[in-house]
Design a protein around this motif. Structure first.
Motif, PDB file in Angstrom:
ATOM      1  N   VAL A 161      12.784  -6.427   2.231  1.00 50.66           N
ATOM      2  CA  VAL A 161      12.062  -5.307   2.839  1.00 50.66           C
ATOM      3  C   VAL A 161      11.250  -5.847   4.019  1.00 50.66           C
ATOM      4  CG1 VAL A 161      10.485  -3.380   2.431  1.00 50.66           C
ATOM      5  CG2 VAL A 161      11.902  -4.224   0.551  1.00 50.66           C
ATOM      6  N   PRO A 162      11.767  -5.675   5.249  1.00 49.28           N
ATOM      7  CA  PRO A 162      11.037  -6.168   6.421  1.00 49.28           C
ATOM      8  C   PRO A 162       9.926  -5.196   6.838  1.00 49.28           C
ATOM      9  CG  PRO A 162      13.260  -5.424   7.033  1.00 49.28           C
ATOM     10  CD  PRO A 162      13.087  -5.121   5.578  1.00 49.28           C
ATOM     11  N   VAL A 163       8.708  -5.680   6.825  1.00 43.06           N
ATOM     12  CA  VAL A 163       7.532  -4.841   7.095  1.00 43.06           C
ATOM     13  C   VAL A 163       6.433  -5.668   7.764  1.00 43.06           C
ATOM     14  CG1 VAL A 163       7.741  -3.126   5.215  1.00 43.06           C
ATOM     15  CG2 VAL A 163       6.762  -5.376   4.737  1.00 43.06           C
ATOM     16  N   GLY A 164       5.441  -4.974   8.318  1.00 40.97           N
ATOM     17  CA  GLY A 164       4.220  -5.637   8.761  1.00 40.97           C
ATOM     18  C   GLY A 164       3.415  -6.044   7.526  1.00 40.97           C
ATOM     19  N   ASP A 165       2.428  -6.915   7.702  1.00 41.91           N
ATOM     20  CA  ASP A 165       1.785  -7.466   6.496  1.00 41.91           C
ATOM     21  C   ASP A 165       0.853  -6.469   5.787  1.00 41.91           C
ATOM     22  OD1 ASP A 165      -0.565  -7.580   7.922  1.00 41.91           O
ATOM     23  OD2 ASP A 165      -0.683  -9.773   7.992  1.00 41.91           O
ATOM     24  N   ASP A 166       0.554  -5.332   6.429  1.00 38.93           N
ATOM     25  CA  ASP A 166      -0.261  -4.321   5.734  1.00 38.93           C
ATOM     26  C   ASP A 166       0.500  -3.704   4.552  1.00 38.93           C
ATOM     27  OD1 ASP A 166       1.513  -3.148   7.641  1.00 38.93           O
ATOM     28  OD2 ASP A 166       0.474  -1.254   7.416  1.00 38.93           O
ATOM     29  N   GLN A 167       1.812  -3.903   4.514  1.00 38.01           N
ATOM     30  CA  GLN A 167       2.613  -3.325   3.415  1.00 38.01           C
ATOM     31  C   GLN A 167       2.791  -4.286   2.247  1.00 38.01           C
ATOM     32  OE1 GLN A 167       3.711  -0.075   3.289  1.00 38.01           O
ATOM     33  NE2 GLN A 167       2.391   0.083   5.085  1.00 38.01           N
ATOM     34  N   ASN A 168       2.248  -5.488   2.359  1.00 42.47           N
ATOM     35  CA  ASN A 168       2.549  -6.498   1.333  1.00 42.47           C
ATOM     36  C   ASN A 168       2.094  -6.085  -0.062  1.00 42.47           C
ATOM     37  OD1 ASN A 168       3.615  -7.816   3.460  1.00 42.47           O
ATOM     38  ND2 ASN A 168       2.322  -9.642   3.351  1.00 42.47           N
ATOM     39  N   GLN A 169       0.958  -5.416  -0.132  1.00 44.48           N
ATOM     40  CA  GLN A 169       0.478  -5.012  -1.463  1.00 44.48           C
ATOM     41  C   GLN A 169       1.434  -3.973  -2.089  1.00 44.48           C
ATOM     42  OE1 GLN A 169      -3.343  -3.020  -1.672  1.00 44.48           O
ATOM     43  NE2 GLN A 169      -3.918  -4.119  -3.541  1.00 44.48           N
ATOM     44  N   HIS A 170       2.001  -3.121  -1.247  1.00 42.22           N
ATOM     45  CA  HIS A 170       2.989  -2.160  -1.764  1.00 42.22           C
ATOM     46  C   HIS A 170       4.239  -2.867  -2.279  1.00 42.22           C
ATOM     47  CE1 HIS A 170       0.932   1.206   0.606  1.00 42.22           C
ATOM     48  NE2 HIS A 170       0.922   1.566  -0.654  1.00 42.22           N
ATOM     49  N   LEU A 171       4.577  -3.954  -1.638  1.00 45.47           N
ATOM     50  CA  LEU A 171       5.744  -4.708  -2.091  1.00 45.47           C
ATOM     51  C   LEU A 171       5.456  -5.452  -3.396  1.00 45.47           C
ATOM     52  CD1 LEU A 171       8.554  -4.916  -0.740  1.00 45.47           C
ATOM     53  CD2 LEU A 171       6.838  -3.855   0.641  1.00 45.47           C
ATOM     54  N   GLU A 172       4.216  -5.907  -3.523  1.00 43.78           N
ATOM     55  CA  GLU A 172       3.846  -6.588  -4.778  1.00 43.78           C
ATOM     56  C   GLU A 172       3.943  -5.618  -5.946  1.00 43.78           C
ATOM     57  OE1 GLU A 172      -0.049  -8.383  -4.267  1.00 43.78           O
ATOM     58  OE2 GLU A 172       0.768  -9.420  -2.517  1.00 43.78           O
ATOM     59  N   ILE A 173       3.426  -4.423  -5.764  1.00 45.86           N
ATOM     60  CA  ILE A 173       3.453  -3.450  -6.862  1.00 45.86           C
ATOM     61  C   ILE A 173       4.903  -3.021  -7.146  1.00 45.86           C
ATOM     62  CG2 ILE A 173       3.054  -1.269  -5.655  1.00 45.86           C
ATOM     63  CD1 ILE A 173       1.001  -0.498  -7.701  1.00 45.86           C
ATOM     64  N   THR A 174       5.728  -3.009  -6.111  1.00 43.25           N
ATOM     65  CA  THR A 174       7.156  -2.685  -6.320  1.00 43.25           C
ATOM     66  C   THR A 174       7.802  -3.733  -7.229  1.00 43.25           C
ATOM     67  OG1 THR A 174       7.306  -1.606  -4.161  1.00 43.25           O
ATOM     68  CG2 THR A 174       9.379  -2.339  -5.153  1.00 43.25           C
TER      69      THR A 174
END
Ligand code: TYM
Length: 346
Positions: A161-174
């Protein structure tokens, strides 16, 4: 003018014969800015050929603040974002481009995943805390936002999932919810990896380099962000007025946040490596750096804007892209949903 294939490192080239799956998306809550482009879209485009790609317009997520929604404008913005994906170089022949709302498996899967997410995980999300603190009424959709985002990703059993780093927490919960689902119902979901650029994963506001460049701040402050559809005179105004500091020359070692942000924009958009950019600007005046940056930004955005206008001139083509994308996305997501329904017993 500088020719500008935007610098593209970051994703490991896939050597296996089966292509890995990439999924990402943008919320159509405003016009896209250069931070969205650098942190997300440029990465999608640069690595398009190596993966099976799905790029979504997250219009259901845009409903999480319903007070801000005007139906006609949301419809319009979603199409604008889709057109910008293509204008930025997403090739609908190679990548699936679709509206989240056209794939009912997303909200369905979000319900099932939401049932597996402890409340505390949702309440801890920084995006939730910050948005809830600014809202008069907090809808449950805002709290459940991460369940829908996890469903977006897991519906395709995405690898990256390529994203800016503001999305990292959403990826962790995923990943956490995928693991919890696998634990409760049987090993099924692969754990998706977050892909952030090594530089440019967080572009800061031009007017205030201590805050992340964002669509919502861009609506409030006219010099906050360069929008992808800005004309050269607007780009010039915004960059020339960008906040630096009380100095006048670039000192690489102790560059202030504003100067650092301008150098980062130049580096990522000019496709040059950092050492070269530093050598080019060390000891030079801020005006020199800003003028060079104006040229680069105009050179990057001009072809995007001209492609965008071509796409808008042919609305049927955009309809076809989105219809075709929805059909392909539904085929994959429905298969996942059928598996998940079987696993949970409904
Ligand atoms: P959104 O719409 O806020 O942002 C879209 C993408 O742009 C990146 N980005 C930035 N990158 C660098 N610098 C910045 N200043 C900057 N601002 C934004 C974001 O990190 C993002 O990659 N929740 C998501 C949308 C979404 C999604 C998904 C993303 C819904 N489902 C599934 C990935 C996978 C969002 O609101 O992004």
């Amino acid at each position: 003018m500088i020719a500008t294939p935007v610098k593209a490192e970051l994703v490991p080239t896939q050597l296996s014969s089966k292509r890995k799956t990439v999924l990402s998306g943008v919320q159509p809550t405003g016009t896209l800015h250069i931070g969205n482009y650098i942190g997300a879209l440029s990465v999608w485009v640069a690595n398009q050929q190596s993966y099976r790609n799905l790029f979504m317009i997250a219009n259901l997520h845009a409903l999480t603040i319903p007070e801000a929604v005007k139906a006609e404008s949301l419809r319009q913005k979603a199409r604008e974002v889709a057109a910008l994906y293509v204008a930025c170089g997403i090739d609908p022949e190679q990548s699936v481009v679709f509206l989240q709302s056209d794939v009912p498996a997303h909200p369905y899967l979000a319900w099932i995943l939401g049932c597996c997410i402890p409340l505390g995980w949702l309440e801890r999300m920084t995006q939730y805390k910050s948005k809830a603190s600014q809202a008069d009424t907090v809808g449950s959709g805002l709290l459940n936002y991460p369940a829908l985002q996890a469903a977006d990703i897991l519906a395709y059993r995405a690898d990256f999932v390529p994203v800016g780093d503001d999305q990292n927490q959403h990826l962790e919960i995923t990943r956490d919810v995928a693991q919890r689902f696998n634990h409760l119902f049987g090993e099924y979901f692969p754990l998706p990896e977050t892909l952030n650029r090594s530089s440019g994963a967080r572009i800061m506001g031009l007017d205030d380099p201590t805050v992340k460049m964002s669509k919502s701040l861009a609506e409030k402050h006219r010099n906050h962000a360069i929008m992808l559809l800005d004309k050269p005179n607007e780009i010039k105004r915004k960059i020339m007025s960008a906040t630096t500091d009380s100095g006048s020359e670039v000192h690489i070692e102790d560059a202030s946040p504003g100067v650092h942000n301008l150098l980062l924009l130049y580096e990522t958009l000019s496709a040059q490596d950092r050492a070269r950019v530093q050598a080019q600007f060390a000891g030079k005046g801020y005006g020199y750096l800003k003028k060079a940056l104006v040229d680069v930004v105009v050179a990057v955005l001009q072809p995007i804007q001209s492609a965008y206008n071509d796409i808008l001139a042919d609305p049927q083509r955009l309809d076809d892209i989105l219809q075709d994308g929805a059909a392909k996305a539904n085929t994959i997501a429905n298969k996942t949903l059928a598996d998940v329904r079987r696993l949970v017993g409904v």
